[in-house]
Design an enzyme around this catalytic site. Sequence first.
Site, PDB file in Angstrom:
ATOM      1  CG  ASP A 263       3.705 -44.643-101.382  1.00 53.97           C
ATOM      2  OD1 ASP A 263       3.379 -43.858-100.480  1.00 53.97           O
ATOM      3  OD2 ASP A 263       3.868 -45.862-101.204  1.00 53.97           O
TER       4      ASP A 263
ATOM      5  CD  GLU B  60       7.525 -41.987 -94.749  1.00 55.77           C
ATOM      6  OE1 GLU B  60       8.270 -42.778 -94.136  1.00 55.77           O
ATOM      7  OE2 GLU B  60       6.302 -42.163 -94.867  1.00 55.77           O
TER       8      GLU B  60
END
Length: 520
Positions: A15, A188
Amino acid sequence: MNTFRNPILPGFYPDPSICRVGEDYYLVTSSFEYFPGVPIFHSKDLVNWRQLGHVLDRPSQLDLDGTPTSKGIYAATIRHHRGTFYMITTFVVSATGARRNFYVTAKDPAGPWSDPVWLPDAPGIDPSLFFDDDGKAYVMANRQPPAGQQYPKHMEIWLQELDVENGKLVGDKFSLWDGALKQIHAQEGPHLYKINGMYYLIIAEGGTGFTHSVTIARSETITGPYENCKMNPILTHRHLGRSYPVVNVGHADIVDTPNGEWWMVCLASRPYGGDYRNLGRETFLVPFEWEKGWPVVNPGKGIVELEMRRPELPEKRWASVPACDHFDSAELGMQWNFIRTPRGEFWSLSERPGHLRLKLKPERITDSVNPSFVGRRQQHMDFAARTVMEFTPSSKGETAGLVLLQNPDYQYRMEYGWSEEGSKLSLIQRKAGEEAVLASLPMTASKLYLKVEAIGQAYSFYYATEAEQWLPLVESADGTLLSSDVAGGFIGAYMGMYASSQGEHSSHAADFDWFEYVPL
């Protein structure tokens, strides 16, 4: 051709989020149940990175007590605005508990960072920050659509203004992106940018596994409506098959260079020995160009490659982390982590100078607790890790040694411990919570050398009572149980030093003189 090798951050660094300040680049990744949280890195050339520290390095910032594996700190975003760095992220309390979003600030990216500013009315995960030209700040994240989900994992991306002065959201929430438009799941990881007068929204879709992808939309106004890019997804590897050397590409953030190049950081994994990803989700770098107002990633190829052309930036290498840590410093090196927030004074670099002392805690590494464990990431498919330990088990439950773990239920423990038959050295395999002793032999030694060598998915364990006089304990143990594909979850494999009294009280400790990790 001047090239670099992906990933730019090997091992469990998922991420990624990036920002540029002048000629300096800063990058953060998620950290889940490990402490300190959110490692932060610095680069001058986008290829070579040095770790500055961790954003969340104090218990007052990060209380991970009882946090299950693969929960805790999810995707983080780093931004810089008017001399201040901002890091915003989600703390996932439990499997079914709250998702709590917060941000911290710092003038120096190396810290110290502030205590959290919690945003109780910010739902969802993977929040991001955007500072507009007029000085207004905005937060975005995902949530279930207010009208309800039309299919499993159907999410939308919301936006709301942030009052930075008072640390709270103000005004209305706006829906920027509704997954109902495209029937792709798990929307997301949003990031918003203003480029050439247009607002661009990049998100992750398809889940963080094999179907992961990067999609983009744009609008003339910040609250929309947003136009979907007809080339979406602009980046994915799901069409390449599971045997391709780079899989589950997604969750991107973008940055430009002073000379006008554009680059994207994203997560991806390198499976090996089959469809197994022991190294977890890693940070990769890929170029892109703008064509008719939309990004084209790695033109002509459209994928992330293991070898790619370098950015047109002066190369800047940093001193590498020494392969062997002799524990001579006053503080632990930045490569080391604890499982959850460390509680109690169970470790020391000063009680015996030149050694890491681990005191035996009753907590076990097989439970969702803070055990007496200091570990680091596995970063290579082929590696060797070794340490030397001084420890004498003398009562029930006392044990110490070398551990390789994916989570509490999937691990290998090379333990020197006490039993009613006397002290012994054992290799214990824990799979799906069930333990099997793969080897055990009587042992009486005040000093033990312990080593693991991995060639692909074959992990071999060795011991010695004299330096370099290695003897096999177990060879070619199955490493696939250290992959998230077998164990589940979102993290990569760790290894490190461990000591426990297994539910009993003990005043004893194990001393580790050094720990060495080298790629093979």
